[in-house]
Scaffold this motif. Structure first.
Motif, short mmCIF file in Angstrom:
data_model
loop_
_atom_site.label_atom_id
_atom_site.label_comp_id
_atom_site.label_asym_id
_atom_site.label_seq_id
_atom_site.Cartn_x
_atom_site.Cartn_y
_atom_site.Cartn_z
N THR A 4 -4.92 -16.27 3.87
CA THR A 4 -5.68 -15.03 3.43
C THR A 4 -4.74 -13.96 2.75
N GLU A 5 -3.93 -14.49 2.38
CA GLU A 5 -2.94 -13.77 1.29
C GLU A 5 -3.79 -13.25 0.08
N GLY A 6 -3.72 -11.98 -0.05
CA GLY A 6 -4.48 -11.35 -1.19
C GLY A 6 -6.03 -11.20 -0.95
N ILE A 7 -6.18 -11.17 0.39
CA ILE A 7 -7.44 -10.85 1.11
C ILE A 7 -7.53 -9.76 2.22
N TYR A 8 -8.44 -8.59 1.94
CA TYR A 8 -8.19 -7.53 2.83
C TYR A 8 -9.86 -7.50 3.61
N THR A 54 -7.96 4.47 -2.59
CA THR A 54 -6.50 3.81 -3.15
C THR A 54 -5.83 4.93 -3.50
N ASP A 55 -6.11 6.11 -3.28
CA ASP A 55 -5.31 7.36 -3.78
C ASP A 55 -4.61 8.00 -2.58
N ILE A 56 -4.47 7.52 -1.59
CA ILE A 56 -3.73 7.79 -0.40
C ILE A 56 -2.14 7.79 -0.46
N ASP A 57 -1.48 8.68 -0.11
CA ASP A 57 0.02 8.72 0.04
C ASP A 57 0.47 7.92 1.39
N PRO A 58 0.97 6.69 1.24
CA PRO A 58 1.18 5.73 2.47
C PRO A 58 2.41 6.50 3.43
N SER A 59 3.00 7.56 2.85
CA SER A 59 3.92 8.22 3.62
C SER A 59 3.29 9.26 4.56
N GLU A 60 1.96 9.63 4.41
CA GLU A 60 1.26 10.37 5.39
C GLU A 60 0.54 9.74 6.38
N LEU A 61 0.69 8.21 6.55
CA LEU A 61 0.18 7.40 7.43
C LEU A 61 1.34 7.27 8.47
N ALA A 66 0.82 2.54 7.05
CA ALA A 66 1.16 2.53 5.84
C ALA A 66 1.30 1.11 5.28
N MET A 67 1.89 0.10 6.42
CA MET A 67 2.04 -1.26 5.84
C MET A 67 0.40 -1.84 5.69
N THR A 68 -0.31 -1.49 6.48
CA THR A 68 -1.73 -1.94 6.45
C THR A 68 -2.40 -1.48 5.24
N TYR A 69 -2.13 -0.20 4.96
CA TYR A 69 -2.53 0.34 3.59
C TYR A 69 -2.00 -0.34 2.39
N GLU A 70 -0.85 -0.68 2.49
CA GLU A 70 -0.27 -1.62 1.33
C GLU A 70 -0.89 -2.97 1.20
N ASP A 71 -1.26 -3.57 2.33
CA ASP A 71 -2.19 -4.74 2.27
C ASP A 71 -3.30 -4.49 1.50
N THR A 73 -4.26 -2.09 -0.53
CA THR A 73 -4.23 -1.52 -1.86
C THR A 73 -3.77 -2.76 -2.83
N ASP A 74 -2.80 -3.75 -2.34
CA ASP A 74 -2.45 -4.90 -3.03
C ASP A 74 -3.37 -6.18 -2.85
N SER A 75 -4.50 -6.02 -2.32
CA SER A 75 -5.33 -7.17 -2.14
C SER A 75 -6.16 -7.41 -3.42
N GLU A 76 -6.68 -8.45 -3.65
CA GLU A 76 -7.51 -9.10 -4.78
C GLU A 76 -8.99 -9.16 -4.31
#
Length: 123
Positions: A4-8, A54-61, A66-71, A73-76
C-alpha cells in the motif's frame, strides 16, 4: 501495510444540512468555519484523525497525527473504502454487510463470504 505504499485510504467526516433548513445562512457560515485550518486542527487532534487538507502545519498536530498527515500528503492515490461506504452505493454496502453477517460471523465460511462479496459488488 505491505503493498500500500503511496496509497492513503481515507474516511470523511460530514456535516450536512437539511434542504428546508430554517437557518440557511448560519449553516453556511458554520460549514465554512469547520473547513478552516484552525477548526480542522481543533477538531481532528482530540478525535485522532487527520485533516484532509494539504496546507496544515504538521507541528500543530499530535506526533502520531503528524506522521499520518505526512502519509496523506505524500500519497499518490486516495482510493475510497468500502468499509466507510465511500466506494459503493448504500445498497451494495448493505449486501456486503449481509455477506459477512450471513457467512462469516458465525459459520466462518470464507468461500461463501467471498462469493457473496463478489455478488454484492457485481450487481
Amino acid at each position: 501495510f505491505p503493498g500500500t505504499e503511496g496509497i492513503y485510504f481515507y474516511h470523511v467526516d460530514s456535516i450536512v444540512a437539511p434542504s428546508n433548513n430554517p437557518s440557511r445562512e448560519e449553516t453556511i457560515a458554520w460549514q465554512k468555519f469547520v473547513g478552516t485550518k484552525e477548526a480542522q486542527i481543533a477538531f481532528n487532534n482530540p478525535k485522532g484523525s487527520v485533516p484532509l487538507r494539504t496546507d496544515i502545519d504538521p507541528s500543530e498536530l499530535t506526533d502520531f497525527l503528524a506522521m499520518t498527515y505526512e502519509d496523506l500528503t505524500d500519497s499518490e492515490a486516495y482510493p475510497p473504502t468500502i468499509a466507510h461506504g465511500l466506494a459503493v452505493t448504500p445498497k451494495t454496502m448493505g449486501a456486503c454487510k449481509t455477506a459477512f453477517g450471513d457467512n462469516f460471523m458465525g459459520p466462518f465460511n470464507v468461500e461463501a463470504t467471498a462469493d457473496a462479496l463478489v455478488a454484492a459488488v457485481s450487481e
